[in-house]
Design a protein around this motif. Structure first.
Motif, PDB file in Angstrom:
ATOM      1  N   ILE A  64      17.888  65.493  37.960  1.00 14.60           N
ATOM      2  CA  ILE A  64      17.593  64.170  37.406  1.00 14.60           C
ATOM      3  C   ILE A  64      16.091  63.864  37.394  1.00 14.60           C
ATOM      4  O   ILE A  64      15.596  63.149  36.530  1.00 14.60           O
ATOM      5  CB  ILE A  64      18.390  63.094  38.192  1.00 14.60           C
ATOM      6  CG1 ILE A  64      18.355  61.762  37.487  1.00 14.60           C
ATOM      7  CG2 ILE A  64      17.928  62.992  39.613  1.00 14.60           C
ATOM      8  CD1 ILE A  64      19.292  60.763  38.092  1.00 14.60           C
ATOM      9  N   SER A  65      15.363  64.461  38.345  1.00 12.58           N
ATOM     10  CA  SER A  65      13.937  64.143  38.424  1.00 12.58           C
ATOM     11  C   SER A  65      13.129  64.770  37.293  1.00 12.58           C
ATOM     12  O   SER A  65      11.963  64.463  37.109  1.00 12.58           O
ATOM     13  CB  SER A  65      13.376  64.604  39.779  1.00 12.58           C
ATOM     14  OG  SER A  65      13.177  66.005  39.772  1.00 12.58           O
ATOM     15  N   HIS A  66      13.742  65.661  36.536  1.00 13.79           N
ATOM     16  CA  HIS A  66      13.032  66.321  35.442  1.00 13.79           C
ATOM     17  C   HIS A  66      13.172  65.590  34.114  1.00 13.79           C
ATOM     18  O   HIS A  66      12.696  66.065  33.090  1.00 13.79           O
ATOM     19  CB  HIS A  66      13.563  67.749  35.267  1.00 13.79           C
ATOM     20  CG  HIS A  66      13.391  68.594  36.486  1.00 13.79           C
ATOM     21  ND1 HIS A  66      14.432  69.271  37.080  1.00 13.79           N
ATOM     22  CD2 HIS A  66      12.299  68.857  37.235  1.00 13.79           C
ATOM     23  CE1 HIS A  66      13.995  69.912  38.142  1.00 13.79           C
ATOM     24  NE2 HIS A  66      12.701  69.684  38.266  1.00 13.79           N
ATOM     25  N   ILE A  67      13.905  64.495  34.150  1.00 15.11           N
ATOM     26  CA  ILE A  67      14.194  63.785  32.896  1.00 15.11           C
ATOM     27  C   ILE A  67      13.417  62.479  32.867  1.00 15.11           C
ATOM     28  O   ILE A  67      13.455  61.699  33.812  1.00 15.11           O
ATOM     29  CB  ILE A  67      15.705  63.509  32.771  1.00 15.11           C
ATOM     30  CG1 ILE A  67      16.460  64.842  32.662  1.00 15.11           C
ATOM     31  CG2 ILE A  67      15.997  62.608  31.575  1.00 15.11           C
ATOM     32  CD1 ILE A  67      17.955  64.711  32.703  1.00 15.11           C
ATOM     33  N   LYS A  68      12.683  62.262  31.773  1.00 15.92           N
ATOM     34  CA  LYS A  68      11.954  61.002  31.615  1.00 15.92           C
ATOM     35  C   LYS A  68      12.585  60.217  30.474  1.00 15.92           C
ATOM     36  O   LYS A  68      12.607  60.679  29.337  1.00 15.92           O
ATOM     37  CB  LYS A  68      10.483  61.287  31.314  1.00 15.92           C
ATOM     38  CG  LYS A  68       9.590  60.069  31.428  1.00 15.92           C
ATOM     39  CD  LYS A  68       8.150  60.442  31.117  1.00 15.92           C
ATOM     40  CE  LYS A  68       7.207  59.279  31.371  1.00 15.92           C
ATOM     41  NZ  LYS A  68       5.862  59.584  30.838  1.00 15.92           N
ATOM     42  N   PHE A  69      13.107  59.039  30.806  1.00 11.33           N
ATOM     43  CA  PHE A  69      13.765  58.216  29.797  1.00 11.33           C
ATOM     44  C   PHE A  69      12.738  57.396  29.025  1.00 11.33           C
ATOM     45  O   PHE A  69      11.793  56.864  29.602  1.00 11.33           O
ATOM     46  CB  PHE A  69      14.782  57.279  30.447  1.00 11.33           C
ATOM     47  CG  PHE A  69      16.006  57.993  30.941  1.00 11.33           C
ATOM     48  CD1 PHE A  69      17.072  58.249  30.091  1.00 11.33           C
ATOM     49  CD2 PHE A  69      16.091  58.444  32.259  1.00 11.33           C
ATOM     50  CE1 PHE A  69      18.204  58.923  30.540  1.00 11.33           C
ATOM     51  CE2 PHE A  69      17.215  59.112  32.717  1.00 11.33           C
ATOM     52  CZ  PHE A  69      18.270  59.359  31.865  1.00 11.33           C
ATOM     53  N   VAL A  70      12.944  57.335  27.740  1.00 15.06           N
ATOM     54  CA  VAL A  70      12.122  56.504  26.866  1.00 15.06           C
ATOM     55  C   VAL A  70      13.097  55.527  26.215  1.00 15.06           C
ATOM     56  O   VAL A  70      13.716  55.830  25.202  1.00 15.06           O
ATOM     57  CB  VAL A  70      11.406  57.350  25.797  1.00 15.06           C
ATOM     58  CG1 VAL A  70      10.517  56.484  24.926  1.00 15.06           C
ATOM     59  CG2 VAL A  70      10.620  58.489  26.436  1.00 15.06           C
ATOM     60  N   ARG A  90      19.418  54.248  37.824  1.00  5.65           N
ATOM     61  CA  ARG A  90      19.400  54.424  39.279  1.00  5.65           C
ATOM     62  C   ARG A  90      17.979  54.222  39.772  1.00  5.65           C
ATOM     63  O   ARG A  90      17.145  55.124  39.643  1.00  5.65           O
ATOM     64  CB  ARG A  90      19.883  55.827  39.653  1.00  5.65           C
ATOM     65  CG  ARG A  90      21.297  56.103  39.198  1.00  5.65           C
ATOM     66  CD  ARG A  90      21.700  57.510  39.581  1.00  5.65           C
ATOM     67  NE  ARG A  90      22.970  57.873  38.943  1.00  5.65           N
ATOM     68  CZ  ARG A  90      23.449  59.097  38.929  1.00  5.65           C
ATOM     69  NH1 ARG A  90      22.800  60.087  39.515  1.00  5.65           N
ATOM     70  NH2 ARG A  90      24.607  59.346  38.326  1.00  5.65           N
ATOM     71  N   PRO A  91      17.692  53.051  40.334  1.00 11.51           N
ATOM     72  CA  PRO A  91      16.326  52.754  40.756  1.00 11.51           C
ATOM     73  C   PRO A  91      15.804  53.825  41.708  1.00 11.51           C
ATOM     74  O   PRO A  91      16.545  54.321  42.556  1.00 11.51           O
ATOM     75  CB  PRO A  91      16.449  51.416  41.474  1.00 11.51           C
ATOM     76  CG  PRO A  91      17.709  50.815  40.954  1.00 11.51           C
ATOM     77  CD  PRO A  91      18.618  51.960  40.655  1.00 11.51           C
ATOM     78  N   ASN A  92      14.559  54.186  41.544  1.00 16.78           N
ATOM     79  CA  ASN A  92      13.888  55.195  42.367  1.00 16.78           C
ATOM     80  C   ASN A  92      14.472  56.595  42.179  1.00 16.78           C
ATOM     81  O   ASN A  92      14.149  57.503  42.931  1.00 16.78           O
ATOM     82  CB  ASN A  92      13.934  54.834  43.859  1.00 16.78           C
ATOM     83  CG  ASN A  92      13.066  53.629  44.169  1.00 16.78           C
ATOM     84  OD1 ASN A  92      12.296  53.181  43.312  1.00 16.78           O
ATOM     85  ND2 ASN A  92      13.180  53.126  45.375  1.00 16.78           N
ATOM     86  N   GLU A  93      15.352  56.784  41.229  1.00 17.72           N
ATOM     87  CA  GLU A  93      15.917  58.109  41.007  1.00 17.72           C
ATOM     88  C   GLU A  93      15.707  58.518  39.548  1.00 17.72           C
ATOM     89  O   GLU A  93      15.156  59.568  39.263  1.00 17.72           O
ATOM     90  CB  GLU A  93      17.408  58.093  41.370  1.00 17.72           C
ATOM     91  CG  GLU A  93      17.912  59.445  41.797  1.00 17.72           C
ATOM     92  CD  GLU A  93      19.401  59.436  42.059  1.00 17.72           C
ATOM     93  OE1 GLU A  93      20.029  60.480  41.844  1.00 17.72           O
ATOM     94  OE2 GLU A  93      19.947  58.379  42.464  1.00 17.72           O
ATOM     95  N   THR A  94      16.153  57.672  38.635  1.00 20.37           N
ATOM     96  CA  THR A  94      15.893  57.928  37.219  1.00 20.37           C
ATOM     97  C   THR A  94      14.436  57.556  36.924  1.00 20.37           C
ATOM     98  O   THR A  94      13.920  56.574  37.457  1.00 20.37           O
ATOM     99  CB  THR A  94      16.834  57.087  36.344  1.00 20.37           C
ATOM    100  OG1 THR A  94      17.031  55.827  36.963  1.00 20.37           O
ATOM    101  CG2 THR A  94      18.174  57.777  36.164  1.00 20.37           C
ATOM    102  N   THR A 114      15.904  46.768  39.414  1.00 21.11           N
ATOM    103  CA  THR A 114      17.170  47.391  39.031  1.00 21.11           C
ATOM    104  C   THR A 114      17.144  47.949  37.615  1.00 21.11           C
ATOM    105  O   THR A 114      18.130  48.522  37.155  1.00 21.11           O
ATOM    106  CB  THR A 114      18.292  46.332  39.093  1.00 21.11           C
ATOM    107  OG1 THR A 114      17.840  45.168  38.387  1.00 21.11           O
ATOM    108  CG2 THR A 114      18.615  45.974  40.524  1.00 21.11           C
ATOM    109  N   VAL A 115      16.025  47.763  36.922  1.00 27.20           N
ATOM    110  CA  VAL A 115      15.902  48.235  35.536  1.00 27.20           C
ATOM    111  C   VAL A 115      14.635  49.084  35.429  1.00 27.20           C
ATOM    112  O   VAL A 115      13.788  49.067  36.317  1.00 27.20           O
ATOM    113  CB  VAL A 115      15.833  47.052  34.550  1.00 27.20           C
ATOM    114  CG1 VAL A 115      17.108  46.221  34.616  1.00 27.20           C
ATOM    115  CG2 VAL A 115      14.619  46.179  34.802  1.00 27.20           C
ATOM    116  N   PRO A 116      14.487  49.839  34.332  1.00 27.84           N
ATOM    117  CA  PRO A 116      13.302  50.685  34.205  1.00 27.84           C
ATOM    118  C   PRO A 116      12.023  49.847  34.143  1.00 27.84           C
ATOM    119  O   PRO A 116      12.064  48.719  33.636  1.00 27.84           O
ATOM    120  CB  PRO A 116      13.515  51.393  32.857  1.00 27.84           C
ATOM    121  CG  PRO A 116      14.945  51.197  32.502  1.00 27.84           C
ATOM    122  CD  PRO A 116      15.406  49.960  33.192  1.00 27.84           C
ATOM    123  N   PRO A 117      10.922  50.398  34.650  1.00 31.06           N
ATOM    124  CA  PRO A 117       9.654  49.683  34.560  1.00 31.06           C
ATOM    125  C   PRO A 117       9.319  49.320  33.103  1.00 31.06           C
ATOM    126  O   PRO A 117       9.579  50.096  32.200  1.00 31.06           O
ATOM    127  CB  PRO A 117       8.637  50.687  35.110  1.00 31.06           C
ATOM    128  CG  PRO A 117       9.421  51.634  35.932  1.00 31.06           C
ATOM    129  CD  PRO A 117      10.796  51.679  35.341  1.00 31.06           C
TER     130      PRO A 117
END
Ligand SMILES: *[C@@H]1O[C@H](CO)[C@@H](O)[C@H](O)[C@H]1NC(C)=O
Ligand SMILES: *[C@@H]1O[C@H](CO)[C@@H](O)[C@H](O)[C@H]1NC(C)=O
Ligand SMILES: *[C@@H]1O[C@H](CO)[C@@H](O)[C@H](O)[C@H]1NC(C)=O
Ligand SMILES: *[C@@H]1O[C@H](CO)[C@@H](O)[C@H](O)[C@H]1NC(C)=O
Ligand SMILES: *[C@@H]1O[C@H](CO)[C@@H](O)[C@H](O)[C@H]1NC(C)=O
Ligand SMILES: *[C@@H]1O[C@H](CO)[C@@H](O)[C@H](O)[C@H]1NC(C)=O
Ligand SMILES: *[C@@H]1O[C@H](CO)[C@@H](O)[C@H](O)[C@H]1NC(C)=O
Length: 475
Positions: A64-70, A90-94, A114-117
């Motif tokens: 999961i740490s290799h994936i960057k969500f846009v 998943r805060p601090n994970e995704t 609880t949401v993406p930055p």
């Protein structure tokens, strides 16, 4: 005359033909008189750059740490759609961000954990091509992957995953699916629309951002500096997804299809589709505001959170269909794990039950065929219409070795029993209980079989999921 895209509307075929004729003309001019532009010489071989970030980590399986969500949202829809993101983020994970068109208003501050930055998109209106764009708002969406890349926090990133603010991910399955591919190569992984006409009007080789799609790091590295040139090349395009697929196609990269990714260009009740999901891990769902809640007697968000309970227990199995038969009653049972179960008072081959019942309607009407898959029509034929059950509970039992999911009848079927298979009514069945081994890493496309345990007169049917016997076709 310009159809407003993103959610395709298909107004006028003639106009479409005119547009596509124009673009064809454009292509011919383009290919035979390549403009003298440093970036656009499509005939030269593409130089592949290997990123340092991915080079040293090839030995580790993708996690999961290799994936960057846009993720792409807008302030206008944020209030309504935030719960969709919270259901899977998943805060601090995704990793990754949600990109928006304007800074958050007071109402949304402080920005929750609880949401993406939050990230503001770069202002696309300053681009020289901006006034020429047929659908300017799409430039922001299209360029979000560039904005993300430029943020620079790309250490160990192997995949950029694009999606909307109303896309729901099953993150473990996403990881499993992406881990199949070599991220140091150039990959564009996604899925076309369920609607034939969308794919026809845009491209059958295009991934939909609502369903979500993944670009490997080295592909993004190569694409990022070319994106604005691509806008110059295709100012007439109406959607960011079409722009992306065209730019990638020009780089020689075609779509790699993953059938668990769902744009959901459907309306109404999609339970027919989810009850006969293709044999691929489910990766996303989308367009919740346009479909009925996934479960009866629950609202949209409650339904998503309910499905997530099963996703947390055994994600690879989620909505994977297993079919088995009970000879003493001539019943067929189809289980979409963690979602629904059907009983038919007839022995119906798997090849038929794999086809979704068309409980849904098309997003937009077009000439037939409407869907990219075969369907069965709903019927009141008591030998073909299922008794329908939806997941009620999921829990681990026997010291976490087994998982028990229960499915509760949605409503009485209100049909006579199927007569020619022996008049064995399933009307009294109120619950189905399904036993499965705790999480197994299912091979994509693997078929599971099951056994039915049913004592005549009882109102519960027990099902045990198990490996198939060699050559097992119909019990
Ligand atoms: C990548 O690695 C090479 C040598 O290992 C180094 O010279 C180069 O500066 C690195 N590039 C980046 C962007 O870190
Ligand atoms: C993911 O892989 C990295 C190596 O790139 C490793 O350091 C990290 O511990 C792994 N994380 C998880 C959650 O497995
Ligand atoms: C995430 O990490 C930060 C800093 O380590 C911590 O303060 C915060 O509580 C964490 N959030 C969650 C939801 O775990
Ligand atoms: C089945 O019967 C019900 C009740 O009579 C009716 O509302 C429904 O439209 C019928 N469905 C089909 C597919 O004929
Ligand atoms: C099952 O259905 C077949 C007809 O399809 C019938 O001949 C047979 O007797 C039925 N079996 C039972 C146990 O009812
Ligand atoms: C079929 O079953 C129903 C009850 O499920 C019963 O009322 C009916 O008499 C049966 N018909 C025959 C021909 O056995
Ligand atoms: C379930 O687990 C049992 C015990 O570990 C094992 O014998 C069996 O083969 C497993 N079944 C499946 C379908 O994986």
């Amino acid at each position: 005359m310009k159809p407003k895209f993103r959610n395709p509307s298909f107004v006028n075929f003639g106009k479409f033909l005119a547009i596509s004729g124009l673009s064809l003309l454009f292509f011919y001019t383009f290919f035979y008189n390549p403009p003298c532009n440093k970036c656009c010489d499509l005939s030269s071989p593409v130089e592949i750059k290997w990123s340092n970030s991915s080079k040293n980590t090839v030995d580790y399986p993708t996690n999961i740490s290799h994936i960057k969500f846009v993720l792409i949202g807008s302030l206008k829809t944020w209030k309504q759609r935030r719960p969709y993101i919270e259901a899977w983020w998943r805060p601090n994970e995704t990793r990754g961000n949600i990109f928006m068109d304007s800074p958050p208003s007071k109402e949304f501050l402080p920005w929750p954990q609880t949401v993406p930055p939050f990230q503001l998109n770069e202002d696309a209106t300053k681009l020289p091509v901006y006034p020429k764009l047929a659908n300017p708002i799409e430039a922001r969406i299209f360029r979000s992957v560039l904005d993300s890349f430029r943020l620079g926090d790309n250490e160990d990133v192997r995949w950029f995953v694009m999606a909307d603010d109303d896309t729901i991910f099953f993150v473990d399955n996403l990881v499993q699916v992406l881990a199949k591919y070599d991220h140091t190569k150039r990959y564009y992984v996604g899925m076309y629309s369920e609607a034939v006409i969308s794919n026809f009007l845009f491209s059958f080789d295009m991934a939909y951002g609502g369903g979500g799609y993944a670009l490997s790091y080295s592909l993004v590295e190569e694409l990022a500096p070319l994106m604005d040139d691509c806008l110059e090349r295709y100012p007439f395009m109406h959607t960011s997804d079409h722009l992306s697929s065209s730019c990638l196609s020009d780089l020689g990269v075609g779509l790699t299809v993953e059938r668990g990714i769902h744009q959901i260009d459907l309306l109404g009740d999609i339970s027919g589709m989810l009850s006969s999901h293709p044999q691929s891990p489910i990766v996303t769902l989308h367009h919740f505001d346009n479909i009925d809640p996934l479960f009866p007697y629950k609202n949209r968000i409650e339904s998503i959170n309910h499905l997530m309970k099963a996703a947390e227990v055994d994600q690879p199995r989620l909505v994977q269909q297993t079919i088995c038969y009970h000879r003493p009653t001539n019943w067929s049972v189809s289980v979409s794990w963690g979602y629904s179960a059907h009983i038919y008072e007839n022995i119906i081959p798997r090849s038929v039950l794999r086809k979704p019942i068309e409980t849904f309607a098309p997003w937009k009407n077009g000439p037939p065929p409407v869907y990219m898959f075969n369907t069965r029509l709903p019927t009141n034929d008591s030998c073909q219409a299922p008794h329908v059950f939806f997941m009620e509970s999921v829990r681990k039992i026997k010291g976490n070795a087994l998982v028990l999911t229960t499915y509760r009848r949605k409503a009485p079927r209100r049909l006579r029993p199927c007569f020619y298979t022996g008049n064995h009514s399933a009307d009294r069945i109120s619950r189905i209980r399904v036993f499965s081994n705790a999480t197994v890493r299912m091979e994509p496309g693997s078929i599971k079989c099951c056994s039915v345990k049913y004592m005549g007169g009882m109102n519960v049917v027990n099902i045990k999921l198990r490996d198939c016997r060699k050559g097992e076709v119909i019990a």
